[in-house]
Design a protein around this motif. Structure first.
Motif, mmCIF file in Angstrom:
data_model
loop_
_atom_site.group_PDB
_atom_site.id
_atom_site.type_symbol
_atom_site.label_atom_id
_atom_site.label_comp_id
_atom_site.label_asym_id
_atom_site.label_seq_id
_atom_site.Cartn_x
_atom_site.Cartn_y
_atom_site.Cartn_z
ATOM 1 N N GLY A 112 0.814 -1.207 0.000
ATOM 2 C CA GLY A 112 0.000 0.000 0.000
ATOM 3 C C GLY A 112 0.852 1.262 0.000
ATOM 4 N N HIS A 113 1.910 1.218 0.771
ATOM 5 C CA HIS A 113 2.815 2.355 0.872
ATOM 6 C C HIS A 113 3.456 2.661 -0.486
ATOM 7 C CE1 HIS A 113 5.605 5.051 2.845
ATOM 8 N NE2 HIS A 113 6.598 4.450 2.219
ATOM 9 N N LEU A 114 3.900 1.592 -1.159
ATOM 10 C CA LEU A 114 4.547 1.750 -2.465
ATOM 11 C C LEU A 114 3.570 2.270 -3.517
ATOM 12 C CD1 LEU A 114 6.789 -1.370 -3.050
ATOM 13 C CD2 LEU A 114 7.483 1.015 -3.173
ATOM 14 N N LEU A 115 2.349 1.693 -3.499
ATOM 15 C CA LEU A 115 1.353 2.102 -4.485
ATOM 16 C C LEU A 115 0.997 3.569 -4.320
ATOM 17 C CD1 LEU A 115 -1.003 -1.001 -4.617
ATOM 18 C CD2 LEU A 115 0.570 -0.186 -6.363
ATOM 19 N N GLU A 116 0.940 3.998 -3.082
ATOM 20 C CA GLU A 116 0.635 5.398 -2.821
ATOM 21 C C GLU A 116 1.760 6.279 -3.379
ATOM 22 O OE1 GLU A 116 -0.235 6.112 1.282
ATOM 23 O OE2 GLU A 116 -0.584 8.245 0.890
ATOM 24 N N LYS A 117 2.977 5.827 -3.153
ATOM 25 C CA LYS A 117 4.137 6.604 -3.592
ATOM 26 C C LYS A 117 4.153 6.786 -5.113
ATOM 27 C CE LYS A 117 8.765 5.719 -2.350
ATOM 28 N NZ LYS A 117 9.611 5.127 -1.332
ATOM 29 N N VAL A 118 3.765 5.743 -5.854
ATOM 30 C CA VAL A 118 3.810 5.862 -7.311
ATOM 31 C C VAL A 118 2.436 6.218 -7.895
ATOM 32 C CG1 VAL A 118 5.761 4.275 -7.520
ATOM 33 C CG2 VAL A 118 3.429 3.392 -7.717
ATOM 34 N N GLY A 119 1.474 6.510 -7.013
ATOM 35 C CA GLY A 119 0.172 6.965 -7.497
ATOM 36 C C GLY A 119 -0.664 5.893 -8.160
ATOM 37 N N LEU A 120 -0.581 4.663 -7.661
ATOM 38 C CA LEU A 120 -1.366 3.585 -8.271
ATOM 39 C C LEU A 120 -2.326 2.942 -7.260
ATOM 40 C CD1 LEU A 120 1.165 1.556 -10.492
ATOM 41 C CD2 LEU A 120 -0.686 3.022 -11.274
#
Lengths: 303, 248
Positions: A112-120
């Protein structure tokens, strides 16, 4: 600063072709290091040797103190990779791809953290196939960061993307560096290297032909400024040519002047004004990294 | 421990992807069942004893499912994963080639097993098929047939660069193989020249022979010839694959 990557005399031969021909360089902690050059220059082969995906013909490589060939699995725990034109299965969902790659590493960042970072974040349940070109690349970035790597390799990250998506990628590369990582950015897109990289290695035909900060590289070439304009009466050219430190080329009514500093610009305008000369389309441009490549290799770099 | 986690996750992801692939689902679940009913209701003579025929048909259709996985499923997956550089991306993460290939193999094996479970359930429920031999040796032989066919057809992704070529090669191989190895038509109904000059050179023939005879109750000990030939095919397939396999 300590080097995280050192390369000495790296050579990779395919038959008689030297794809990489005696390349040496060091990459320091937390910099964005660019490897630029035309297609087929040996950029991808070089980074794939660093990643342990290819075995060099000769030379030595250390990445984070490890030898990619011998310590490949250990090294790949610590680095992140995005491959040129690398894609994922059509029917894999974004979050499934993240979970899959997360399972490969001994440490991983929450999806979730990564997806938020890349806007996905809102695309977590979408199939890879249904993502736009830019979104696919964002996923590749997320997957390259899934193990919280110390060194990240981006290979032609923005090729084929529209300008807006390209800018979004640049933002992500910068924030990757701000997160404390070292970034190796491979691109044939000079503007990208100029904007993003702290240092750039210009590669041509398997060799590094120049390596410095973009600003130094640009300063290193002759005729720092370029003045372009058109006149109705080309007779003025003779007078302009007498300005000290200026190199003038005229073709028909289009005049190009190369010079080292801005004083020449004032001088040119003064002469044009004194002679009541009609001029238009007056531009002054600073050379770009692209001109550096042209000046060093004598070739244009084009897709 | 981490190797185990990688293996499980890759296998389960691969199975999920299989589940989303309509063509693979068709060949694994629908086509064999369709063929089962066609054979039992149309192809065999009306006066043939169905309760006997079914025990010849069921094991040969199992081989059909295994062969479609081995000739279509696995090669296509590999060619397409290679083309999109997914194989290379996996190699660029800390997973060993053995884990990658092993998980592909296991996922395809499980999918094949599910297809066969459906087939056998229908064959038993509708036509009263029953396994006369030992279930243990039958299952072991089934694994052997799967492994040897999956291994020998790994030459397809080694030869084919594009999905299109892979499909063409698979098709050229698949249908003649099914006709000349006793899957679609019993061997004893084929012309002599095919039986003596073609069938013995097709690995699938030995798969059908082994599974059919075990199903019908022939003891495992009497089938060592088939077992050894299939083991040979397995080794040959692995050696060729190890030498020719390309990750990119």
């Amino acid at each position: 600063m300590r080097p995280v990557i050192t390369v000495k005399d790296l050579t990779k031969k395919y038959g008689s072709l030297r794809a990489v021909d005696g390349v040496s360089f060091a990459v320091y902690e937390n910099e964005i290091f660019g490897i630029v050059g035309p297609n087929g220059a040996g950029k991808t082969t070089t980074v794939e040797c660093l990643e342990g995906l290819r075995v060099p013909s000769s030379g030595s490589i250390r990445v984070l103190g490890l030898e990619p060939k011998a310590d490949g699995y250990k090294l790949r725990q610590l680095i992140g990779i995005q491959l040129q034109e690398g894609k994922f299965p059509d029917r894999i969902k974004v979050k499934e791809a993240l979970e899959l790659f997360a399972s490969f590493y001994s440490r991983s960042v929450p999806a979730g953290h990564l997806l938020e970072k890349v806007g996905l974040l809102d695309k977590a349940d979408d199939y890879f196939d249904n993502l736009s070109g830019g979104q696919k690349q964002r996923l590749s970035i997320a997957l390259a960061l899934v193990n919280d790597p110390q060194v990240v390799f981006f290979d032609e990250l923005t090729t084929g993307l529209d300008p807006q998506a390209r800018r979004a990628m640049w933002g992500m590369v910068r924030s990757t560096r701000e997160a404390g990582k070292t970034v190796i950015l491979v691109t044939h897109f000079m503007e990208e290297a100029e904007r993003l990289c702290d240092r750039v290695a210009i590669v041509d035909q398997g060799k590094i032909v120049a390596l410095d900060t973009p600003a130094n590289l640009i300063r290193s070439i002759d005729g720092g400024l370029r003045i372009n304009f058109s006149v109705n009466d080309s007779g003025i050219a003779a007078q302009l040519e007498s300005i000290e430190g200026c190199r003038l080329t005229a073709s028909n009514r289009d005049i190009t002047i190369q010079c080292a500093d801005y004083r020449v610009v004032g001088e040119v305008i003064r002469i044009l004004g004194e002679n009541d000369c009609d001029f238009h389309d007056f531009t002054v441009s600073k050379p770009a990294l692209e001109d550096v490549f042209l000046s060093i290799t004598g070739k244009e770099i084009r897709e | 421990m981490m190797v185990f986690r990688q293996f499980i996750k890759l296998t389960s992801t691969e199975l999920r992807l299989f589940w989303r692939e309509p063509i693979a689902l068709f060949f694994t679940f629908i086509f064999p069942v369709f063929f089962l009913f066609m054979t039992m209701e149309i192809f065999i003579p009306a006066d043939a004893p169905k309760e006997i025929v079914i025990n010849y048909v069921t094991p040969s259709l199992m081989v059909l499912i295994i062969a479609s996985t081995a000739i279509y499923g696995v090669p296509m997956t590999i060619v397409s994963y290679r083309k999109i550089k997914f194989l290379k991306r996996l190699k660029g993460s800390p997973v060993t080639p053995i884990i990658i290939m092993g998980s592909f193999g296991l996922a395809n094996f499980i999918a094949t097993l599910l297809g066969i479970a459906l087939l056998v359930a229908l064959a038993m429920g509708v036509y009263g098929a029953s396994l006369a031999g030992s279930p243990v040796s039958f299952l072991a032989s089934f694994v052997l047939v799967f492994l040897s066919l999956a291994a020998i057809f790994l030459f397809i992704p080694a030869v084919a660069r594009s999905e299109r070529t892979a499909i063409a090669i698979s098709q050229i191989i698949f249908f003649p193989m099914m006709f000349f190895s006793g899957v679609f038509i019993p061997l004893d109904r084929l012309p002599d020249w095919i039986r003596s000059y073609i069938s013995p050179f097709l690995p699938v023939t030995y798969g059908v022979e082994l599974l059919q005879r075990l199903w019908l109750g022939t003891p495992f000990d009497d089938l060592t010839r088939e077992v050894f030939i299939l083991l040979g095919v397995l080794c040959l397939g692995l050696v060729i694959a190890a030498r020719t396999f390309r990750w990119e």
